[in-house]
Design a protein around this motif. Sequence first.
Motif, PDB file in Angstrom:
ATOM      1  N   VAL A  22       0.855  -1.191   0.000  1.00 29.06           N
ATOM      2  CA  VAL A  22       0.000   0.000   0.000  1.00 29.06           C
ATOM      3  C   VAL A  22       0.888   1.237   0.000  1.00 29.06           C
ATOM      4  O   VAL A  22       1.983   1.229   0.558  1.00 29.06           O
ATOM      5  N   GLU A  23       0.418   2.303  -0.659  1.00 29.70           N
ATOM      6  CA  GLU A  23       1.179   3.561  -0.735  1.00 29.70           C
ATOM      7  C   GLU A  23       0.198   4.718  -0.594  1.00 29.70           C
ATOM      8  O   GLU A  23      -0.760   4.809  -1.371  1.00 29.70           O
ATOM      9  N   LEU A  24       0.448   5.615   0.348  1.00 31.45           N
ATOM     10  CA  LEU A  24      -0.445   6.756   0.520  1.00 31.45           C
ATOM     11  C   LEU A  24      -0.195   7.830  -0.542  1.00 31.45           C
ATOM     12  O   LEU A  24      -1.107   8.576  -0.905  1.00 31.45           O
ATOM     13  N   ASP A  25       1.045   7.866  -1.050  1.00 33.11           N
ATOM     14  CA  ASP A  25       1.392   8.863  -2.072  1.00 33.11           C
ATOM     15  C   ASP A  25       1.115   8.256  -3.463  1.00 33.11           C
ATOM     16  O   ASP A  25       1.744   7.261  -3.838  1.00 33.11           O
ATOM     17  N   PRO A  26       0.166   8.846  -4.230  1.00 31.46           N
ATOM     18  CA  PRO A  26      -0.157   8.242  -5.529  1.00 31.46           C
ATOM     19  C   PRO A  26       1.051   8.175  -6.463  1.00 31.46           C
ATOM     20  O   PRO A  26       1.168   7.234  -7.277  1.00 31.46           O
ATOM     21  N   ALA A  27       1.972   9.149  -6.357  1.00 31.05           N
ATOM     22  CA  ALA A  27       3.162   9.139  -7.224  1.00 31.05           C
ATOM     23  C   ALA A  27       4.000   7.883  -6.942  1.00 31.05           C
ATOM     24  O   ALA A  27       4.489   7.231  -7.869  1.00 31.05           O
ATOM     25  N   ARG A  28       4.147   7.533  -5.668  1.00 31.07           N
ATOM     26  CA  ARG A  28       4.915   6.332  -5.315  1.00 31.07           C
ATOM     27  C   ARG A  28       4.158   5.066  -5.727  1.00 31.07           C
ATOM     28  O   ARG A  28       4.758   4.064  -6.101  1.00 31.07           O
ATOM     29  N   ALA A  29       2.829   5.150  -5.658  1.00 30.30           N
ATOM     30  CA  ALA A  29       2.032   3.959  -6.017  1.00 30.30           C
ATOM     31  C   ALA A  29       2.199   3.607  -7.488  1.00 30.30           C
ATOM     32  O   ALA A  29       2.233   2.432  -7.857  1.00 30.30           O
ATOM     33  N   VAL A  30       2.297   4.613  -8.360  1.00 32.13           N
ATOM     34  CA  VAL A  30       2.349   4.311  -9.805  1.00 32.13           C
ATOM     35  C   VAL A  30       3.762   4.064 -10.316  1.00 32.13           C
ATOM     36  O   VAL A  30       3.939   3.541 -11.417  1.00 32.13           O
ATOM     37  N   ALA A  31       4.777   4.428  -9.517  1.00 31.54           N
ATOM     38  CA  ALA A  31       6.156   4.293  -9.991  1.00 31.54           C
ATOM     39  C   ALA A  31       6.437   2.828 -10.349  1.00 31.54           C
ATOM     40  O   ALA A  31       6.194   1.935  -9.541  1.00 31.54           O
ATOM     41  N   GLY A  32       6.885   2.598 -11.557  1.00 26.24           N
ATOM     42  CA  GLY A  32       7.255   1.242 -11.993  1.00 26.24           C
ATOM     43  C   GLY A  32       6.071   0.350 -12.346  1.00 26.24           C
ATOM     44  O   GLY A  32       6.261  -0.821 -12.675  1.00 26.24           O
ATOM     45  N   ALA A  33       4.855   0.886 -12.291  1.00 24.09           N
ATOM     46  CA  ALA A  33       3.685   0.059 -12.635  1.00 24.09           C
ATOM     47  C   ALA A  33       3.486   0.060 -14.145  1.00 24.09           C
ATOM     48  O   ALA A  33       3.581   1.106 -14.782  1.00 24.09           O
ATOM     49  N   ASP A  34       3.222  -1.132 -14.739  1.00 26.58           N
ATOM     50  CA  ASP A  34       2.923  -1.149 -16.176  1.00 26.58           C
ATOM     51  C   ASP A  34       1.424  -1.019 -16.432  1.00 26.58           C
ATOM     52  O   ASP A  34       1.003  -0.867 -17.578  1.00 26.58           O
ATOM     53  N   CYS A  35       0.613  -1.067 -15.358  1.00 29.00           N
ATOM     54  CA  CYS A  35      -0.817  -0.749 -15.498  1.00 29.00           C
ATOM     55  C   CYS A  35      -1.278   0.035 -14.280  1.00 29.00           C
ATOM     56  O   CYS A  35      -0.987  -0.339 -13.142  1.00 29.00           O
ATOM     57  N   VAL A  36      -1.947   1.151 -14.545  1.00 28.75           N
ATOM     58  CA  VAL A  36      -2.480   1.997 -13.470  1.00 28.75           C
ATOM     59  C   VAL A  36      -3.984   2.100 -13.693  1.00 28.75           C
ATOM     60  O   VAL A  36      -4.426   2.425 -14.799  1.00 28.75           O
ATOM     61  N   MET A  37      -4.760   1.797 -12.652  1.00 31.84           N
ATOM     62  CA  MET A  37      -6.220   1.872 -12.797  1.00 31.84           C
ATOM     63  C   MET A  37      -6.764   2.886 -11.791  1.00 31.84           C
ATOM     64  O   MET A  37      -6.594   2.716 -10.584  1.00 31.84           O
ATOM     65  N   LEU A  38      -7.398   3.945 -12.310  1.00 36.71           N
ATOM     66  CA  LEU A  38      -8.017   4.940 -11.423  1.00 36.71           C
ATOM     67  C   LEU A  38      -9.350   4.378 -10.947  1.00 36.71           C
ATOM     68  O   LEU A  38     -10.228   4.082 -11.765  1.00 36.71           O
ATOM     69  N   CYS A  39      -9.502   4.241  -9.636  1.00 33.94           N
ATOM     70  CA  CYS A  39     -10.743   3.680  -9.049  1.00 33.94           C
ATOM     71  C   CYS A  39     -11.285   4.606  -7.965  1.00 33.94           C
ATOM     72  O   CYS A  39     -11.876   4.154  -6.985  1.00 33.94           O
ATOM     73  N   ALA A  40     -11.043   5.908  -8.123  1.00 32.09           N
ATOM     74  CA  ALA A  40     -11.526   6.912  -7.166  1.00 32.09           C
ATOM     75  C   ALA A  40     -12.767   7.580  -7.768  1.00 32.09           C
ATOM     76  O   ALA A  40     -13.086   7.380  -8.948  1.00 32.09           O
ATOM     77  N   PRO A  41     -13.495   8.399  -6.995  1.00 29.68           N
ATOM     78  CA  PRO A  41     -14.623   9.154  -7.581  1.00 29.68           C
ATOM     79  C   PRO A  41     -14.136  10.046  -8.729  1.00 29.68           C
ATOM     80  O   PRO A  41     -13.040  10.622  -8.635  1.00 29.68           O
ATOM     81  N   VAL A  42     -14.931  10.170  -9.787  1.00 31.41           N
ATOM     82  CA  VAL A  42     -14.437  10.858 -10.996  1.00 31.41           C
ATOM     83  C   VAL A  42     -14.059  12.324 -10.747  1.00 31.41           C
ATOM     84  O   VAL A  42     -13.206  12.868 -11.445  1.00 31.41           O
ATOM     85  N   GLY A  43     -14.639  12.956  -9.738  1.00 31.90           N
ATOM     86  CA  GLY A  43     -14.290  14.345  -9.428  1.00 31.90           C
ATOM     87  C   GLY A  43     -12.849  14.501  -8.957  1.00 31.90           C
ATOM     88  O   GLY A  43     -12.308  15.609  -8.965  1.00 31.90           O
ATOM     89  N   ALA A  44     -12.221  13.402  -8.543  1.00 30.64           N
ATOM     90  CA  ALA A  44     -10.834  13.463  -8.053  1.00 30.64           C
ATOM     91  C   ALA A  44      -9.826  13.187  -9.166  1.00 30.64           C
ATOM     92  O   ALA A  44      -8.612  13.311  -8.968  1.00 30.64           O
ATOM     93  N   TYR A  45     -10.308  12.821 -10.355  1.00 31.99           N
ATOM     94  CA  TYR A  45      -9.400  12.353 -11.413  1.00 31.99           C
ATOM     95  C   TYR A  45      -8.395  13.410 -11.886  1.00 31.99           C
ATOM     96  O   TYR A  45      -7.233  13.098 -12.106  1.00 31.99           O
ATOM     97  N   ALA A  46      -8.857  14.661 -12.063  1.00 35.82           N
ATOM     98  CA  ALA A  46      -7.966  15.676 -12.637  1.00 35.82           C
ATOM     99  C   ALA A  46      -6.752  15.872 -11.730  1.00 35.82           C
ATOM    100  O   ALA A  46      -5.597  15.846 -12.184  1.00 35.82           O
ATOM    101  N   GLU A  47      -7.042  16.009 -10.434  1.00 38.71           N
ATOM    102  CA  GLU A  47      -5.954  16.226  -9.471  1.00 38.71           C
ATOM    103  C   GLU A  47      -5.043  15.000  -9.405  1.00 38.71           C
ATOM    104  O   GLU A  47      -3.811  15.124  -9.362  1.00 38.71           O
ATOM    105  N   LEU A  48      -5.648  13.823  -9.425  1.00 42.30           N
ATOM    106  CA  LEU A  48      -4.853  12.597  -9.366  1.00 42.30           C
ATOM    107  C   LEU A  48      -3.977  12.454 -10.609  1.00 42.30           C
ATOM    108  O   LEU A  48      -2.792  12.104 -10.511  1.00 42.30           O
ATOM    109  N   ALA A  49      -4.566  12.744 -11.773  1.00 44.99           N
ATOM    110  CA  ALA A  49      -3.803  12.600 -13.024  1.00 44.99           C
ATOM    111  C   ALA A  49      -2.597  13.544 -13.017  1.00 44.99           C
ATOM    112  O   ALA A  49      -1.496  13.171 -13.436  1.00 44.99           O
TER     113      ALA A  49
END
Length: 295
Positions: free
Chosen positions: A57-84
Amino acid sequence: MPEPLFKRLALIGIGLIGSSVARIALANGNIAGEVVANARTQATLDRVTQLGIAHRVELDPARAVAGADCVMLCAPVGAYAELAEAIAPHLAPGAIITDVGSTKQSVIRDVGPLMPDGVHFVPGHPMAGTEYSGPDSGFLTLFEGRWCLLTPPPGTDEDAVEKIAELWRRCGSMIEIMEPAHHDKVVAIVSHLPHLLAFTICGTADDLEDESRQQVLKFAAAGFRDFTRIAASDPVMWRDVFLNNREALLEMLARFTEDAQAMGRAVRWGDGEYIEDKIKRGRAIRRSLIELKQA
Ligand code: NAP
């Protein structure tokens, strides 16, 4: 067992949908070698660890995606812009980014332009859900026999689309490729409008005089009870869905309002034939859903 599709799958948001994908990925072993989970709060991640539904588990989204060959956004759609924005600089070259959001034009608008060159963006929407939320609510069979709609923008890498399609097939889903505007109209009528009606009818009942309100709860019959199940859904998720599918939802609401008024008029003027015809059409739709195994 076939090779895992991905080396590392990062799930950004791990509620009902994300945790169902995580459970399936861990149980099947053929989706990803490693599953990394990210959420907004540490409390959710602690629960994910307790449940044992992710490798890390990673609280920092940047650390969570590092080295991942697939990233799936599963948060409420209103949070997507900031997450992206937060994850874009950390995405691995060649990675596939996908999502499960209930609206598709808004997701393409919010996420698409932020994706770096060489990262493939394949928007998706599994047509499966319940009124429950959070990491405890996910389960292995959520997507079984359900459609997953993919809405790749023109020019999306075909291999990336096929890999995401295969991911959902391995979750038990059937795939349909759809144009994003068409998707938003279809889901406005089959999902978003019914939720709007459920939230509204519960609000109407709640606004009644105290005595009648208590009777509503005491004698809740199947009709009202079924609406309360839908109305129990997550407020943030649904707020975001309504605000991000505004046009299609308002169009369907306008059509519905006209039809509801016509029904009201038939009731007022005693037009039994009109009323019976509408009810027959409702029953026919229910029968078709049962035949299509989507009831
Ligand atoms: P959920 O159970 O409420 O879970 C949402 C998850 O997103 C939680 O882990 C939450 O973390 C996390 N989150 C919220 N804001 C975030 C942020 N700013 N950054 C990172 N993570 C954040 O929601 P869900 O029902 O799984 O829905 C997720 C997505 O699937 C939505 O886009 C929804 O439109 C779509 N969808 C839902 C259904 C359905 O029936 N529920 C069906 C199909 C598609 P915390 O727990 O820490 O707050």
